[in-house]
Design a protein around this motif. Sequence first.
Motif, mmCIF file in Angstrom:
data_model
loop_
_atom_site.group_PDB
_atom_site.id
_atom_site.type_symbol
_atom_site.label_atom_id
_atom_site.label_comp_id
_atom_site.label_asym_id
_atom_site.label_seq_id
_atom_site.Cartn_x
_atom_site.Cartn_y
_atom_site.Cartn_z
ATOM 1 N N UNK A 1 41.517 8.013 -6.046
ATOM 2 C CA UNK A 1 40.565 7.331 -5.184
ATOM 3 C C UNK A 1 40.983 7.421 -3.737
ATOM 4 N N UNK A 2 40.363 6.580 -2.931
ATOM 5 C CA UNK A 2 40.637 6.604 -1.509
ATOM 6 C C UNK A 2 41.343 5.303 -1.156
ATOM 7 N N UNK A 3 42.622 5.404 -0.960
ATOM 8 C CA UNK A 3 43.411 4.198 -0.764
ATOM 9 C C UNK A 3 43.006 3.451 0.504
ATOM 10 N N UNK A 4 42.710 4.204 1.558
ATOM 11 C CA UNK A 4 42.380 3.567 2.835
ATOM 12 C C UNK A 4 41.139 2.694 2.688
ATOM 13 N N UNK B 1 35.020 11.006 1.385
ATOM 14 C CA UNK B 1 36.117 10.230 0.812
ATOM 15 C C UNK B 1 37.270 11.152 0.424
ATOM 16 N N UNK B 2 38.446 10.648 0.688
ATOM 17 C CA UNK B 2 39.605 11.417 0.266
ATOM 18 C C UNK B 2 39.945 11.035 -1.163
ATOM 19 N N UNK B 3 40.480 11.958 -1.902
ATOM 20 C CA UNK B 3 40.921 11.637 -3.255
ATOM 21 C C UNK B 3 42.429 11.784 -3.291
ATOM 22 N N UNK C 1 40.079 -4.771 0.387
ATOM 23 C CA UNK C 1 41.005 -5.887 0.154
ATOM 24 C C UNK C 1 41.193 -6.697 1.425
ATOM 25 N N UNK C 2 41.346 -5.987 2.524
ATOM 26 C CA UNK C 2 41.597 -6.644 3.801
ATOM 27 C C UNK C 2 40.416 -7.545 4.175
ATOM 28 N N UNK C 3 39.221 -7.021 4.017
ATOM 29 C CA UNK C 3 38.021 -7.810 4.322
ATOM 30 C C UNK C 3 37.983 -9.092 3.513
#
Lengths: 152, 553
Positions: free
Chosen positions: B441-444, B399-401, B450-452
Amino acid sequence: MDRFRVLIVDDEEDFVETLVNRLNRRNLETTGVGRGEEAVARAREQPFDAVVLDLKMPGMDGIETLKEIKKIQPLAEVILLTGHGSMETSIEGMQLGAFDYVLKPIKLEDLLVKLAEAFKKKALHEQKIRDARIKGLTHFPEGSGRPEGGEE
Amino acid sequence: MKTEMYSDLQRKIITITLLVSFSPLLVLGATIYYQFANTYREKIRDQISYRAGAQAEAVDLFLKERTAVLSVIAATYDFEYLIQEANLAHIFGIMNTSAGAFVDLGVIDQQGKHLAYVGPHNLKNLTYESERWFAEVMNSGLYISDVYTGFRRFPHFIIAVRRQQDRKNWILRATIDPVVFGGLLRSAWVGKTGDAYLLDQNGVFQTQPRFDGQVLSNADLDTALFGTGVTFFEMEGGAEGSRLYAGKWLKNKRWLLVVSQEAAEEMTGLFATRRLEILIVGLGILAILIATIATTRLTVNRLKQADRRMNKLNMQLVQSDKLAALGKMAAGVAHEINNPLAVIIQKTGWMEDLLEDEDFKTSKNAQEFKLSIRKIEEHVERARKVVHNMLGYARKMEPRVEDVDVNATLEQTISLLENYSRTNNIEFRKELAQELPILAGDQARLQQVFLNILSNAIDAIGKDGLIRVESELTETAVQVRITDNGAGIPVEFQNKVFDPFFTTKSSGKGTGLGLWVSYDIMEKMGGSIRFKSKVGKGTTFTINIPILLPEKK
């Protein structure tokens, strides 16, 4: 100009065989092997412009094979075949000098694009070495060409 | 069945508590009451007995005094002097001044002839020779009669003393005023039901009783019941209830003094105490009853709530365990499928390559081959997508932060869907909290979640509807709620929606991986994703994103 020489390394025999056929048909000089050890042996025998290397193999794994090949042929560009689970490994591979990665299952078109880039890069690289040699012959050496002369 | 268990438990607790608390209360109440009643009865008995004793003494004293007066007079004055009626009247006057209660006074010779008389009746010259008392007094020297009517036609009694003078006997005789004598006993008519009277040995009233009788009538009381000293007993009466009796024989042993009282009157104090005690015990029982039922209800309700919470927690644990296991399995399966897919793609590619050759190109079924190969490729692509989603490169990558603005991420995600939703007349209503903190956090990934959920909401509505998107800052998290007014999730599906490959969409339209991946992302992020749904009303998904603040750069 010589045909590009490509080495395919993957433990899936059908995959290697078919990929070799298709690349040959597209006028590349392609060799396929099923194991890391075999790939290293081949690299010792003849030069390759690009190596398509599966990361997950029994016996000598992709990273090991990559290191060996890079020792033998530093200018050969390596494209890693990676599954979803081995993303970290492919990052490690690229830090070790691999040119790029392709997600499995690959589409030939994608691989061809990457191969083309690899060839371009290698060609450029070799051109620079040649230029440096010429300069080295005409000028006094100051930063002379790096000792990468593993090439023939 | 569960409710039955709780009400059974409640019944048991209440029964045991009441049993344990009522028993000692009742035993204590009864014991205290009987102890008190015994003491009280004893006290009453003592009181009445004392009254009888005292009254008997008073009557004895009265008789003794009157007898003494007569004896003194008889001894002091001579026969000759006393038969002078003037002298007798003088002495009678003195007697009544000093002692009182004398009605008349007379002198009788030894033949029984009334020689002198002072009093209201004309008794002079009557002869008493045949009267019983006359014989008695001649015999014993002193006589106190029972009450009788005699010549006078009203009840009275007499005291007579004999004196011997010059070998001749004479008798001084006095009648006692029945009113004065009766008054002596009347003073013991205590309260409303207290009575006091004298009886002779046959149980005949010697004085006027307060109730149920006349002088000289029979008292219906067996005098043999009374022994020496003061006798006390209780007798069941008629309508008034039982009466208490105390009696004592006078010193002459011929008269019995009886004091009586209705038991109920004496017992009023006891009855008042009993009423008070019953009231106190009753109130105590009521208080215990109410308190027991109330506390038991409270306890059982607490238990119910705790059970419910526990069940919910267990269900969540089971859910996350299940998902974790399924995740591992799915990843394994995906890997195994990935390799054959890679081969198939190459094989079909090779076949296509070969179809380019002249001899194949002219072949009759070349077109059919091409079409079939394209179809194979299409379906391999479908399979590849499933595997791709399952292994979700987003999930597998580290995960990216980065700095995440939740509201901005929501806006951005909504804008991706707005074009589609507008054509289907679905409105987004945003109620976003101002001043949410920027999170690390990891925005992606968050956007993926959210998209789901937003696209599920759109699918749940279909056409014409409303999706409310709210964000709010809670104590530990940024909470995002996405509510649609679509079809809702049937109860039987509600514990399956996070399962991989669970979908109600037609094959090819949904993989059933969206919510599974979203759940996984939120869990890994340390947050949570929950939902509430009602068929026909819609569904609300609640996403909690933990508050992790970015490090200061």
